[in-house]
Design an enzyme around this catalytic site. Structure first.
Site, PDB file in Angstrom:
ATOM      1  CE  LYS A 203      -3.758   2.249   2.503  1.00 22.21           C
ATOM      2  NZ  LYS A 203      -4.797   2.157   3.508  1.00 22.21           N
ATOM      3  CD  GLU A 209       8.957  -6.166   7.144  1.00 20.33           C
ATOM      4  OE1 GLU A 209       8.798  -5.013   6.667  1.00 20.33           O
ATOM      5  OE2 GLU A 209       8.493  -6.520   8.242  1.00 20.33           O
ATOM      6  N   GLY A 262      -5.110  -2.039   4.595  1.00 21.82           N
ATOM      7  CA  GLY A 262      -4.250  -3.159   4.188  1.00 21.82           C
ATOM      8  C   GLY A 262      -4.906  -4.511   4.429  1.00 21.82           C
ATOM      9  NE  ARG A 263      -6.738  -4.081  10.512  1.00 26.43           N
ATOM     10  CZ  ARG A 263      -6.069  -2.941  10.662  1.00 26.43           C
ATOM     11  NH1 ARG A 263      -4.881  -2.787  10.080  1.00 26.43           N
ATOM     12  NH2 ARG A 263      -6.569  -1.948  11.363  1.00 26.43           N
ATOM     13  CD  GLU A 348      -2.048  -4.554  11.339  1.00 26.11           C
ATOM     14  OE1 GLU A 348      -0.908  -5.019  11.525  1.00 26.11           O
ATOM     15  OE2 GLU A 348      -2.454  -4.237  10.203  1.00 26.11           O
ATOM     16  CG  HIS A 379      -3.500 -35.536  16.300  1.00 30.49           C
ATOM     17  ND1 HIS A 379      -3.730 -36.765  16.868  1.00 30.49           N
ATOM     18  CD2 HIS A 379      -4.394 -35.419  15.275  1.00 30.49           C
ATOM     19  CE1 HIS A 379      -4.692 -37.389  16.193  1.00 30.49           C
ATOM     20  NE2 HIS A 379      -5.121 -36.583  15.227  1.00 30.49           N
ATOM     21  CE  LYS A 507       5.496  -0.973   9.945  1.00 35.44           C
ATOM     22  NZ  LYS A 507       4.537  -0.256   9.111  1.00 35.44           N
TER      23      LYS A 507
HETATM   24  O1  F6P Z   1       1.726  -4.599   9.885  1.00 38.45           O
HETATM   25  C1  F6P Z   1       1.674  -3.242   9.649  1.00 38.45           C
HETATM   26  C2  F6P Z   1       1.204  -2.914   8.271  1.00 38.45           C
HETATM   27  O2  F6P Z   1       1.150  -1.549   8.158  1.00 38.45           O
HETATM   28  C3  F6P Z   1      -0.143  -3.540   7.930  1.00 38.45           C
HETATM   29  O3  F6P Z   1      -1.217  -2.829   8.373  1.00 38.45           O
HETATM   30  C4  F6P Z   1      -0.032  -3.675   6.462  1.00 38.45           C
HETATM   31  O4  F6P Z   1      -0.970  -4.584   5.982  1.00 38.45           O
HETATM   32  C5  F6P Z   1       1.391  -4.123   6.297  1.00 38.45           C
HETATM   33  O5  F6P Z   1       2.098  -3.410   7.281  1.00 38.45           O
HETATM   34  C6  F6P Z   1       1.998  -3.931   4.930  1.00 38.45           C
HETATM   35  O6  F6P Z   1       1.955  -2.597   4.539  1.00 38.45           O
HETATM   36  P1  F6P Z   1       2.148  -2.176   3.034  1.00 38.45           P
HETATM   37  O7  F6P Z   1       1.036  -2.753   2.242  1.00 38.45           O
HETATM   38  O8  F6P Z   1       2.130  -0.677   3.032  1.00 38.45           O
HETATM   39  O9  F6P Z   1       3.469  -2.714   2.562  1.00 38.45           O
END
Ligand code: F6P
Length: 539
Positions: A203, A209, A262-263, A348, A379, A507
């Protein structure tokens, strides 16, 4: 109408009687129990009759929903009002799965035409890639998609792919989320860059990452294909200019808006890789299933409204009975990622301690969610579910008819799903255990030792969600069911379900520590952290 504080007090007071109540006994006492607590929703049947509430409690819970303004909040959300006030944003994921030609507005701005255009562009690309019209830099057709993203840019598409992949034997879809270099290395291993499309989904397009993994994947493409490798790189972002600055050509970027959380984004272009791998028809069917659930949520009176009732059952356990955990167990291997998805979705969204006005919340918010596929978890953690000292409410999701494999195994799977719900509720009283041991000829002293250990207390609640088949529409409806449940809970707890400030501090500290690990000046840390940084720098 009851005011909110009174409604909470009444429900929480009534719940105290449910602590030692025999749930099974409620069926005899309440002849209407099954009628009231088993509801039909699109694609799904939701059975809440094995929850500890009585029908009188249900009435109080519905009073709470009314007093808490669930109906008005639902209207506000679907009307595109800024239900995420901290970021002054709408949360309009329902617009992403509405029929073409709808008229949704985010904070007054029409959005449906843009949504439709993106959906058409996705369908066009999917058709071109899948038919071989769109080919790679060396003229070969694509056989694999690599989806790079994390959190909300990963869990949804991963769940959809795992659930529906038998529908598409043609294209392989792989994921990389973790910044652990092993993840992207493993994902790319064995793939042919000439036949692979890489879809980078973020987003913000600034997530550490995702950018790190995107750089590795781009390097992998370029190493094999030269600069033409960039034509294999697609981006999905609400910040297209940042994706462009990263080097993705403008016509390879798919956008979505900031009113897509995002979610809650799997319905947007974030689902592009699923559409490419599964086909646009499958993706559209998935959206349609979710839209049917939106209509159910919007139009159904609260007493038959599946997401509302699911939320109220959870609130009864969480706030009425103080239960801090919840397990989710899909009895469907293809849904094994649902608990992971719901962890972000619920924790979240509703893992908050300040309300929407900045005051401390009045009562506990989201429970910790965990789970995995049944029967495997029988199990693993079901010993604790049956006999542990904590009561952990459980959601069981089952699929009546298998789409693949041996039907005899499917019958075994279903038998286990139903049996676990029954066993959790009815238990096995000590008197029965003692009688059994006596019949086996055990000495009374030994019975005294063993019987308590073999006793099942029962009265452990579960909800049972049944779908006929694991179709794209049923999957869409299931995910939307949980989205609305989470929203209703957030409304009643008075919190903002659409922000996530709690992820920021870690972060910021990680980027400071990274700088130190890479040779920067040591920063101010607590002694434990400073010692760990120093240890790793010495290595
Ligand atoms: O985990 C934190 C967060 O901001 C989430 O809300 C989001 O889904 C994720 O990181 C990834 O963010 P982005 O889509 O901006 O890479």
């Amino acid at each position: 109408m009851t005011d909110l504080a009174t409604a909470w007090t009444k429900l929480e007071t009534a719940a105290q009687d449910a602590r030692d109540r025999c749930i099974e006994g409620l069926f005899a006492a309440e002849p209407a129990r099954l009628d009231e607590l088993v509801v039909e929703a699109p694609e799904l049947l939701v059975d809440l009759s094995k929850q500890p509430w009585s029908l009188a409690d249900l009435t109080l819970a519905l009073d709470l929903a009314r007093a808490g303004g669930v109906e008005a909040a639902r209207e506000r959300q679907l009307a595109g009002e800024a239900v995420n006030p901290a970021e002054d944003r709408a949360a309009l994921h329902a617009a992403l799965r509405a029929p073409f030609g709808s008229d949704y507005r985010a904070k007054g701005e029409p959005v449906s035409a843009e949504v439709d255009a993106t959906r058409r562009a996705i369908a066009e690309l999917a058709q071109a890639v899948r038919s071989g019209v769109r080919r790679g830099a060396t003229g070969l057709s694509f056989s694999a998609i690599v989806h790079i993203g994390i959190g909300g840019s990963d869990f949804g598409p991963r769940l959809v792919w795992e659930a529906l992949r038998p529908l598409s034997p043609q294209i392989e879809l792989r994921f990389a989320a973790n910044v652990d270099p092993a993840d992207i290395a493993f994902t790319l291993d064995g793939l042919d860059p000439a036949r692979t499309l890489v879809v980078v989904v973020s987003k913000t397009f600034t997530t550490q990452e995702t950018i790190a993994n995107a750089e590795v994947a781009r390097g992998w493409l370029r190493a094999a294909l030269g600069p033409a490798g960039d034509s294999h790189l697609l981006a999905v972002s609400a910040a297209p200019e940042v994706a462009k600055a990263f080097g993705v050509p403008a016509d390879q970027i798919f956008g979505f808006r900031d009113w897509v959380g995002g979610r809650y984004s799997v319905w947007s272009a974030v689902g592009l890789s699923c559409a490419l791998a599964l086909g646009a028809d499958v993706f559209e069917e998935f959206l349609a299933g979710a839209h049917d659930m939106d209509r159910h949520f919007r139009d159904t009176p609260l007493e038959r409204n599946a997401p509302v009732l699911l939320a109220l059952a959870h609130i009864f356990n969480r706030n009425g009975l103080g239960r801090p955990m919840r397990a989710v167990v899909p009895y469907a291997q293809r849904l094994h990622l649902l608990p992971n998805f719901l962890q972000q979705q619920e924790m979240e969204s509703n893992g908050k301690r300040a309300d929407i006005h900045g005051r401390p919340v009045a009562r506990s918010t989201a429970a910790a969610v965990f789970g995995d596929a049944g029967t495997n978890v029988q199990h693993a953690f079901f010993q604790l579910m049956h006999q542990g000292t904590d009561i952990i409410p459980l959601d069981i999701i089952a699929v009546a008819e298998a789409s693949e494999g041996d039907p005899a195994n499917q019958a075994k799977l279903l038998a286990n799903a139903i049996a676990q719900a029954e066993a959790l509720m009815v238990g096995k009283p000590e008197a029965v255990v003692r009688e059994e041991l006596k019949t086996q000829g055990m000495a009374p002293a030994d019975i005294d030792v063993l019987a308590p250990q073999k006793t099942f207390p029962g009265n452990r609640p579960s909800s049972f969600i049944l779908m006929h088949r694991l179709t794209p529409a049923a999957l869409g409806a299931l995910i939307a069911l949980y989205e609305h449940k989470t929203f209703v809970e957030g409304v009643l707890w008075g919190i903002n379900s659409f922000d996530q400030w709690g992820v920021e501090l870690g972060k910021t500290l990680a980027s400071r520590i990274l700088d130190e690990l890479e040779g920067g000046q040591p920063g101010a840390h607590d002694p434990s952290t400073a010692a760990l940084v120093a240890l790793l720098k010495r290595r």
